[in-house]
Design an enzyme around this catalytic site. Structure first.
Site, short mmCIF file in Angstrom:
data_model
loop_
_atom_site.label_atom_id
_atom_site.label_comp_id
_atom_site.label_asym_id
_atom_site.label_seq_id
_atom_site.Cartn_x
_atom_site.Cartn_y
_atom_site.Cartn_z
N HIS A 104 -10.76 -8.76 6.43
CA HIS A 104 -10.25 -9.16 5.10
C HIS A 104 -9.53 -10.50 5.11
CE1 HIS A 104 -5.80 -8.04 5.13
NE2 HIS A 104 -6.19 -7.46 6.24
N ASN A 113 0.30 -16.29 11.48
CA ASN A 113 0.14 -15.88 10.08
C ASN A 113 1.19 -16.55 9.20
OD1 ASN A 113 1.56 -14.00 11.93
ND2 ASN A 113 2.29 -13.06 10.05
N THR A 124 -17.02 7.99 12.70
CA THR A 124 -18.25 7.49 12.07
C THR A 124 -18.03 6.06 11.58
OG1 THR A 124 -18.84 9.72 11.38
CG2 THR A 124 -19.92 7.91 10.20
N THR A 165 -4.77 -4.37 12.81
CA THR A 165 -3.72 -3.52 13.38
C THR A 165 -4.29 -2.57 14.42
OG1 THR A 165 -2.43 -3.68 11.35
CG2 THR A 165 -1.92 -1.84 12.81
N SER A 215 -9.86 -9.47 11.98
CA SER A 215 -9.77 -8.58 10.83
C SER A 215 -10.60 -9.17 9.68
CB SER A 215 -8.30 -8.47 10.41
OG SER A 215 -8.19 -7.75 9.22
N CYS A 241 4.07 -8.97 5.53
CA CYS A 241 4.75 -7.87 6.23
C CYS A 241 6.26 -7.94 6.08
CB CYS A 241 4.41 -7.89 7.71
SG CYS A 241 2.67 -7.80 7.96
N1 PLP Z 1 -2.34 -9.96 13.20
C1 PLP Z 1 -2.05 -10.96 12.36
C2 PLP Z 1 -1.73 -12.30 12.92
C3 PLP Z 1 -2.06 -10.75 10.98
O1 PLP Z 1 -1.77 -11.76 10.14
C4 PLP Z 1 -2.37 -9.46 10.49
C5 PLP Z 1 -2.32 -9.18 9.03
O2 PLP Z 1 -1.61 -9.81 8.30
C6 PLP Z 1 -2.69 -8.44 11.41
C7 PLP Z 1 -2.66 -8.73 12.75
C8 PLP Z 1 -3.05 -7.07 10.93
O3 PLP Z 1 -4.35 -7.04 10.40
P1 PLP Z 1 -4.81 -5.92 9.38
O4 PLP Z 1 -4.24 -6.26 8.04
O5 PLP Z 1 -6.31 -5.99 9.38
O6 PLP Z 1 -4.34 -4.60 9.91
#
Ligand code: PLP
Length: 381
Positions: free
Chosen positions: A200, A150, A236, A75, A198, A324
């Site tokens: 995770h 996603n 940091t 994000t 990202s 989401c």
């Molecule tokens: N972009 C996509 C395509 C995602 O699937 C996600 C998270 O589901 C994000 C951005 C956001 O990533 P983060 O969870 O690290 O903020």
């Protein structure tokens, strides 16, 4: 893995922290307090850990180490790319994640949404048309196109979009959050100006990510402060998380082609099972190139939240749409843009797999689906 979950099939929401990431993070924590901005030995050690992680990541992502900005995740990376880019307007594919769509809309600059086909693949002619039609100013436009969805897992034609953007003097940002770790992602080869990832989503820790920025692209930072990350992202650095992210990336990139083949076979097995049990189910983006472990489908007669609860009671973790949308009762904008009727779009369930997924997980899911299919038949009779 969460103890009450028997089959974790929600890897696109978040992947389990990999063994390599855990070991790398533990090693950093055991070193004691580490602030890379400090001048003493411990500070130098922290700096060395971060720069080593940057080198590792650059090797696996086809960029130069200096092009990587460490952030707090997908994000933030997307917000930095979108809000920080020196552009006058945005061209955003309908498939984009809210982390891209919302900062573009919040910027106050004009946003054109770019149509997609029935598989969710961006319409490149529409992209060209919008680039010509809306060109009115001196500052360039920013094209935003994700590498992989996603929701459906569909892979977007980023190379071709880059050629079009270049023809019109536009910059291009690629959200590769759902692609890194699943398919090869090479920044130089893609040719984009900025790329977000990202940790995770590929076995690294949550709250950590990166934005890769081509040298020469000047971004306005989101965060002002101590001037870390070459003044592009103050704050940091999270040393352990960065080390964990690099270790996870190295691990997931090892034998990626073999892992992808195995996951594709598992998904084929899953989709064959879905079709056998629920012939009326619709699998989205089925005939388009997709990342290997994602299956997004809907059944016209079930309620997605009820189906989700049914799977959950059987200890199976899947999601209704993306994490989401889930829980907010929103219908997927991506599916609507693909021409899926609203009534079907709201019934979508996403099953997503990763390196830790086995045949037994698919068997558990299909067994649970079979019970649900019987219930649907009974209520239809
Ligand atoms: N972009 C996509 C395509 C995602 O699937 C996600 C998270 O589901 C994000 C951005 C956001 O990533 P983060 O969870 O690290 O903020």
């Amino acid at each position: 893995m969460t103890r009450s979950v028997r089959a974790y099939l929600d890897w696109n929401a978040t992947a389990p922290l990999s063994a390599a990431a855990q070991a790398a993070m533990r090693a950093v924590w055991e070193e004691g307090p580490l602030n890379p901005s400090a001048r003493h030995r411990a500070g130098q050690r922290a700096r060395a850990i971060i720069e080593e992680a940057r080198e590792t990541m650059a090797t696996h992502l086809g960029c130069r180490p200096e092009e990587i900005i460490f952030t707090s995740g997908g994000t933030e990376s997307a917000n930095l790319a979108v809000k920080g880019a020196p552009v006058a307007r945005y061209l955003v594919s309908f498939m984009e994640h809210p982390a891209v769509m919302r900062p573009a809309k919040a910027s106050g600059r004009p946003v054109s949404l770019i149509e997609v086909d029935e598989n969710g693949i961006v319409d490149l002619n529409a992209l060209s048309r919008h680039l010509v039609a809306d060109a009115a100013d001196d500052a360039p436009a920013l094209v935003c196109l994700m590498r992989a969805s996603n929701e459906t897992g569909v892979i977007e034609p980023v190379h071709q979009a880059v050629d079009i953007a270049r023809e019109h003097g536009a910059l291009i940002f690629c959200d590769a959050v759902q692609a890194v770790g699943k398919i090869p992602v090479d920044f130089a080869d893609l040719g984009v100006d900025m790329l977000a990832l990202s940790a995770h989503k590929f076995g690294g820790p949550q709250g950590t990510g990166a934005l890769i920025v081509r040298e020469g692209v000047e971004l306005e930072p989101l965060l002002h402060g101590g001037g870390q990350e070459r003044r592009r992202r103050s704050g940091t650095e999270n040393v352990a998380a960065i080390a964990g992210m690099a270790a996870a990336l190295a691990e997931v990139c090892e034998n990626m082609a073999e892992k992808a083949k195995r996951l594709s076979a598992l998904r084929d097995e899953l989709e064959a099972g879905i079709r056998a049990l629920l012939p009326e189910a619709v699998i989205f983006s089925k005939d388009a190139p997709r990342v290997p472990g994602t299956c997004y489908f809907a059944h016209p007669a079930w309620d997605a939240q009820t189906a989700l609860m049914h799977f959950d009671l059987d200890g199976i973790a899947v999601s209704a749409g993306s994490a989401c949308h889930a829980g907010k009762g929103e219908v997927s904008r991506a599916l609507i843009a693909m021409g899926v009727p609203r009534d079907l779009a709201k019934r979508a369930i996403r099953v997503s797999m990763g390196p830790g997924t086995g045949k037994e997980d698919i068997a558990l899911f299909l067994h649970s689906l079979e019970k649900l299919a019987r219930r649907l038949k009974r209520s239809a009779a």
